[in-house]
Design a protein around this motif. Structure first.
Motif, PDB file in Angstrom:
ATOM      1  N   GLU A 257       1.942 -16.808  -6.883  1.00 13.72           N
ATOM      2  CA  GLU A 257       1.980 -16.983  -8.335  1.00 13.72           C
ATOM      3  C   GLU A 257       0.988 -16.025  -8.996  1.00 13.72           C
ATOM      4  O   GLU A 257      -0.124 -15.832  -8.521  1.00 13.72           O
ATOM      5  CB  GLU A 257       1.612 -18.436  -8.658  1.00 13.72           C
ATOM      6  N   ASN A 258       1.417 -15.397 -10.073  1.00 16.83           N
ATOM      7  CA  ASN A 258       0.610 -14.454 -10.866  1.00 16.83           C
ATOM      8  C   ASN A 258       0.262 -13.156 -10.131  1.00 16.83           C
ATOM      9  O   ASN A 258      -0.649 -12.454 -10.533  1.00 16.83           O
ATOM     10  CB  ASN A 258      -0.680 -15.111 -11.384  1.00 16.83           C
ATOM     11  N   GLU A 259       0.971 -12.846  -9.060  1.00 16.37           N
ATOM     12  CA  GLU A 259       0.783 -11.570  -8.372  1.00 16.37           C
ATOM     13  C   GLU A 259       2.087 -10.788  -8.475  1.00 16.37           C
ATOM     14  O   GLU A 259       3.159 -11.327  -8.220  1.00 16.37           O
ATOM     15  CB  GLU A 259       0.420 -11.766  -6.904  1.00 16.37           C
ATOM     16  N   THR A 260       1.997  -9.522  -8.847  1.00 11.94           N
ATOM     17  CA  THR A 260       3.193  -8.696  -8.946  1.00 11.94           C
ATOM     18  C   THR A 260       3.505  -8.063  -7.596  1.00 11.94           C
ATOM     19  O   THR A 260       2.638  -7.971  -6.721  1.00 11.94           O
ATOM     20  CB  THR A 260       3.017  -7.574  -9.987  1.00 11.94           C
ATOM     21  N   ALA A 261       4.721  -7.610  -7.459  1.00 13.93           N
ATOM     22  CA  ALA A 261       5.102  -6.877  -6.249  1.00 13.93           C
ATOM     23  C   ALA A 261       4.253  -5.615  -6.133  1.00 13.93           C
ATOM     24  O   ALA A 261       3.840  -5.230  -5.032  1.00 13.93           O
ATOM     25  CB  ALA A 261       6.590  -6.533  -6.289  1.00 13.93           C
ATOM     26  N   ASP A 262       3.986  -4.962  -7.269  1.00 14.28           N
ATOM     27  CA  ASP A 262       3.134  -3.765  -7.259  1.00 14.28           C
ATOM     28  C   ASP A 262       1.776  -4.053  -6.645  1.00 14.28           C
ATOM     29  O   ASP A 262       1.275  -3.275  -5.821  1.00 14.28           O
ATOM     30  CB  ASP A 262       2.939  -3.222  -8.683  1.00 14.28           C
ATOM     31  N   GLU A 263       1.169  -5.156  -7.053  1.00 13.00           N
ATOM     32  CA  GLU A 263      -0.159  -5.509  -6.522  1.00 13.00           C
ATOM     33  C   GLU A 263      -0.095  -5.775  -5.019  1.00 13.00           C
ATOM     34  O   GLU A 263      -0.968  -5.335  -4.262  1.00 13.00           O
ATOM     35  CB  GLU A 263      -0.715  -6.740  -7.252  1.00 13.00           C
ATOM     36  N   TRP A 264       0.946  -6.480  -4.585  1.00  9.40           N
ATOM     37  CA  TRP A 264       1.108  -6.778  -3.157  1.00  9.40           C
ATOM     38  C   TRP A 264       1.276  -5.475  -2.375  1.00  9.40           C
ATOM     39  O   TRP A 264       0.648  -5.284  -1.336  1.00  9.40           O
ATOM     40  CB  TRP A 264       2.312  -7.696  -2.933  1.00  9.40           C
ATOM     41  N   ILE A 265       2.132  -4.588  -2.880  1.00  8.58           N
ATOM     42  CA  ILE A 265       2.392  -3.313  -2.206  1.00  8.58           C
ATOM     43  C   ILE A 265       1.123  -2.464  -2.150  1.00  8.58           C
ATOM     44  O   ILE A 265       0.805  -1.866  -1.118  1.00  8.58           O
ATOM     45  CB  ILE A 265       3.557  -2.573  -2.897  1.00  8.58           C
ATOM     46  N   GLU A 266       0.389  -2.399  -3.256  1.00 10.88           N
ATOM     47  CA  GLU A 266      -0.864  -1.628  -3.275  1.00 10.88           C
ATOM     48  C   GLU A 266      -1.849  -2.170  -2.246  1.00 10.88           C
ATOM     49  O   GLU A 266      -2.499  -1.406  -1.533  1.00 10.88           O
ATOM     50  CB  GLU A 266      -1.495  -1.671  -4.667  1.00 10.88           C
ATOM     51  N   ARG A 267      -1.959  -3.498  -2.156  1.00 11.68           N
ATOM     52  CA  ARG A 267      -2.871  -4.109  -1.193  1.00 11.68           C
ATOM     53  C   ARG A 267      -2.453  -3.766   0.233  1.00 11.68           C
ATOM     54  O   ARG A 267      -3.269  -3.380   1.072  1.00 11.68           O
ATOM     55  CB  ARG A 267      -2.917  -5.622  -1.394  1.00 11.68           C
ATOM     56  N   ARG A 268      -1.159  -3.860   0.508  1.00 15.58           N
ATOM     57  CA  ARG A 268      -0.662  -3.549   1.862  1.00 15.58           C
ATOM     58  C   ARG A 268      -0.848  -2.073   2.188  1.00 15.58           C
ATOM     59  O   ARG A 268      -1.241  -1.727   3.314  1.00 15.58           O
ATOM     60  CB  ARG A 268       0.812  -3.946   1.973  1.00 15.58           C
ATOM     61  N   ALA A 269      -0.603  -1.203   1.223  1.00  8.93           N
ATOM     62  CA  ALA A 269      -0.808   0.232   1.440  1.00  8.93           C
ATOM     63  C   ALA A 269      -2.275   0.506   1.749  1.00  8.93           C
ATOM     64  O   ALA A 269      -2.589   1.306   2.641  1.00  8.93           O
ATOM     65  CB  ALA A 269      -0.359   1.023   0.209  1.00  8.93           C
ATOM     66  N   HIS A 270      -3.169  -0.153   1.047  1.00  8.95           N
ATOM     67  CA  HIS A 270      -4.600   0.020   1.287  1.00  8.95           C
ATOM     68  C   HIS A 270      -4.976  -0.437   2.699  1.00  8.95           C
ATOM     69  O   HIS A 270      -5.791   0.193   3.374  1.00  8.95           O
ATOM     70  CB  HIS A 270      -5.412  -0.737   0.235  1.00  8.95           C
ATOM     71  N   GLU A 271      -4.373  -1.536   3.162  1.00  9.80           N
ATOM     72  CA  GLU A 271      -4.642  -2.044   4.509  1.00  9.80           C
ATOM     73  C   GLU A 271      -4.180  -1.052   5.576  1.00  9.80           C
ATOM     74  O   GLU A 271      -4.782  -0.963   6.647  1.00  9.80           O
ATOM     75  CB  GLU A 271      -3.927  -3.380   4.730  1.00  9.80           C
ATOM     76  N   LEU A 272      -3.108  -0.335   5.302  1.00 10.73           N
ATOM     77  CA  LEU A 272      -2.517   0.559   6.301  1.00 10.73           C
ATOM     78  C   LEU A 272      -3.006   2.001   6.203  1.00 10.73           C
ATOM     79  O   LEU A 272      -2.654   2.823   7.045  1.00 10.73           O
ATOM     80  CB  LEU A 272      -0.992   0.536   6.173  1.00 10.73           C
ATOM     81  N   VAL A 273      -3.806   2.315   5.189  1.00 11.12           N
ATOM     82  CA  VAL A 273      -4.171   3.698   4.927  1.00 11.12           C
ATOM     83  C   VAL A 273      -4.845   4.374   6.131  1.00 11.12           C
ATOM     84  O   VAL A 273      -4.639   5.562   6.364  1.00 11.12           O
ATOM     85  CB  VAL A 273      -5.037   3.824   3.647  1.00 11.12           C
ATOM     86  N   ASP A 274      -5.607   3.643   6.904  1.00 11.69           N
ATOM     87  CA  ASP A 274      -6.311   4.239   8.043  1.00 11.69           C
ATOM     88  C   ASP A 274      -5.577   4.082   9.363  1.00 11.69           C
ATOM     89  O   ASP A 274      -6.067   4.534  10.398  1.00 11.69           O
ATOM     90  CB  ASP A 274      -7.720   3.627   8.157  1.00 11.69           C
ATOM     91  N   ASP A 275      -4.414   3.439   9.353  1.00  8.80           N
ATOM     92  CA  ASP A 275      -3.655   3.244  10.583  1.00  8.80           C
ATOM     93  C   ASP A 275      -2.883   4.530  10.897  1.00  8.80           C
ATOM     94  O   ASP A 275      -1.884   4.849  10.260  1.00  8.80           O
ATOM     95  CB  ASP A 275      -2.697   2.061  10.429  1.00  8.80           C
TER      96      ASP A 275
END
Length: 175
Positions: A81-99
């Protein structure tokens, strides 16, 4: 030894539905069917390309915590609730940036989102490009299906009754 990188595609679900004309028209008639058709389209895309696909939907008409499911071998995420798909995608991209073992693609037509994820090291896939790639995947699947059907129709078989089949088997075993 060469290690193959995983390719992940994160899809901004409602953004792509709004960008693909046939899904946008369907959305106005049957919202759930538009989502289902996108999931099926991405399943075909995944089968042909080998990219792991995750479709992210905003918490539209859903309340509470994030939910995850698998549909047609596609990971489907409904944000909290109150989270956009954009925010979720940005968070996941940040998690994977160093992989170093993952190549991340993000499908969206949101220009700002494209630049944010591009800045995080992900590759952007505009909706029109994803549509073109999906249509090519569909053609490959159709060609493969036609080849299988052609192969089946080329087989020469004779329908035998069970007693004739048993008698022939008996003759074959005597040799």
């Amino acid at each position: 030894m060469s290690i193959k990188k995983r390719e992940l595609l994160l899809v901004d679900g409602y953004n792509i539905i709004g960008a693909w004309l046939h899904l946008r028209k369907l959305r106005d008639i049957d919202f759930e069917k538009a989502r289902t058709d996108l999931i099926e389209a991405m399943a075909e895309y995944q089968a042909v390309t080998g990219r792991e696909v995750t479709i992210v939907f905003d918490a539209h008409m859903r309340y509470g915590r994030e939910s995850k499911a698998k549909q047609s071998r596609i990971a489907v995420i409904y944000t909290k609730e109150n989270e956009t798909a954009d925010e979720w995608i940005e968070r996941r991209a940040h998690e994977l940036v160093d992989d170093r073992l993952v190549t991340l693609f993000v499908a969206t037509n949101d220009f700002t989102e494209q630049w944010v994820i591009f800045g995080q090291g992900a590759l952007r896939v505009p909706a029109a490009e994803l549509l073109k790639d999906w249509k090519q995947a569909q053609q490959l699947i159709d060609q493969e299906r036609s080849a299988l059907e052609q192969d089946r129709s080329n087989r020469k078989t004779i329908d035998l009754t069970p007693d004739v089949r048993a008698r022939l088997e008996e003759i074959r075993r005597r040799k």
